[in-house]
Enzyme design. Structure first.
Site, PDB file in Angstrom:
ATOM      1  N   ASP A  79     -51.021  81.079  34.711  1.00  0.00           N
ATOM      2  CA  ASP A  79     -50.760  81.296  36.122  1.00  0.00           C
ATOM      3  C   ASP A  79     -50.393  82.785  36.260  1.00  0.00           C
ATOM      4  OD1 ASP A  79     -50.000  80.711  38.858  1.00  0.00           O
ATOM      5  OD2 ASP A  79     -47.933  80.876  38.163  1.00  0.00           O
ATOM      6  N   ASP A 131     -48.471  84.598  39.346  1.00  0.00           N
ATOM      7  CA  ASP A 131     -47.170  84.895  39.965  1.00  0.00           C
ATOM      8  C   ASP A 131     -46.070  84.003  39.408  1.00  0.00           C
ATOM      9  OD1 ASP A 131     -48.396  86.767  41.872  1.00  0.00           O
ATOM     10  OD2 ASP A 131     -49.294  84.960  42.699  1.00  0.00           O
TER      11      ASP A 131
END
Ligand SMILES: [Zn+2]
Length: 176
Positions: free
Chosen positions: A9, A11
């Site tokens: 991922d 953020d």
């Protein structure tokens, strides 16, 4: 030959979560992002970002602005000698019912079209349950990091899925 991959991922996992970031100057890596990614790359893993970017679907920023933020991330990593193999982003919101917004499989399946990936020996690393489920639904391993959204997510984790509080620990776990 098929390769193992770590799907990250973006953020809250590789960089601080700035909530719909549209400004490249807002990209701030965690202290251990570069050494951790280096270690994972040296162990032979592909490293690919799979990221929900619904700020586009919500009209908060454009594809061009997203590319600039991703470019800034790429540049900061390059300064530390780290190169990601690819970025895949979903621009949609839930109501679009697309097949790529995590926990849907589209982003990882797209990566599998572009690279020869062995999902069973691959990992998904993220700070949200939807990251974890994206991987588990496809038969990868998964590790939750509590650096971003993570602490709220630990209690929702399916049994047997590990959680750690830093990317350095993720790297240790993957490269052990
Ligand atoms: Zn999508």
């Amino acid at each position: 030959m098929k390769r193992s991959c770590v799907f990250f991922d973006r953020d809250g996992t590789l960089m601080e979560d700035r909530n719909y970031l549209s400004d490249p100057d807002g990209v701030v890596l965690f202290n251990d992002t570069i050494p951790s990614l280096k270690k994972i790359a040296e162990a032979g893993f592909l490293m690919i970002i799979v990221s929900n970017q619904s700020g586009i679907g919500r009209g908060y920023f454009t594809e061009v602005e997203l590319s600039k933020v991703n470019k800034r991330l790429e540049d900061l990593l390059a300064e530390g000698g780290v190169k990601l193999d690819a970025f895949y982003c979903c621009p949609h919101i839930d109501e679009d019912c697309c097949d790529c917004r995590k926990p849907k499989s589209g982003l990882i399946l797209k990566a599998c079209e572009d690279f020869d990936i062995d999902l069973k020996s691959s990992y998904v690393v993220g700070d949200k349950i939807r990251d974890i489920m994206t991987g588990l639904n496809l038969g990868t391993k998964a590790i939750l990091v509590t650096t971003g959204y993570g602490t709220h997510e630990v209690e929702k984790l399916p049994e047997g899925v590990p959680f750690v509080n830093s990317l350095a620990e993720v790297a240790n776990m993957i490269c052990k």
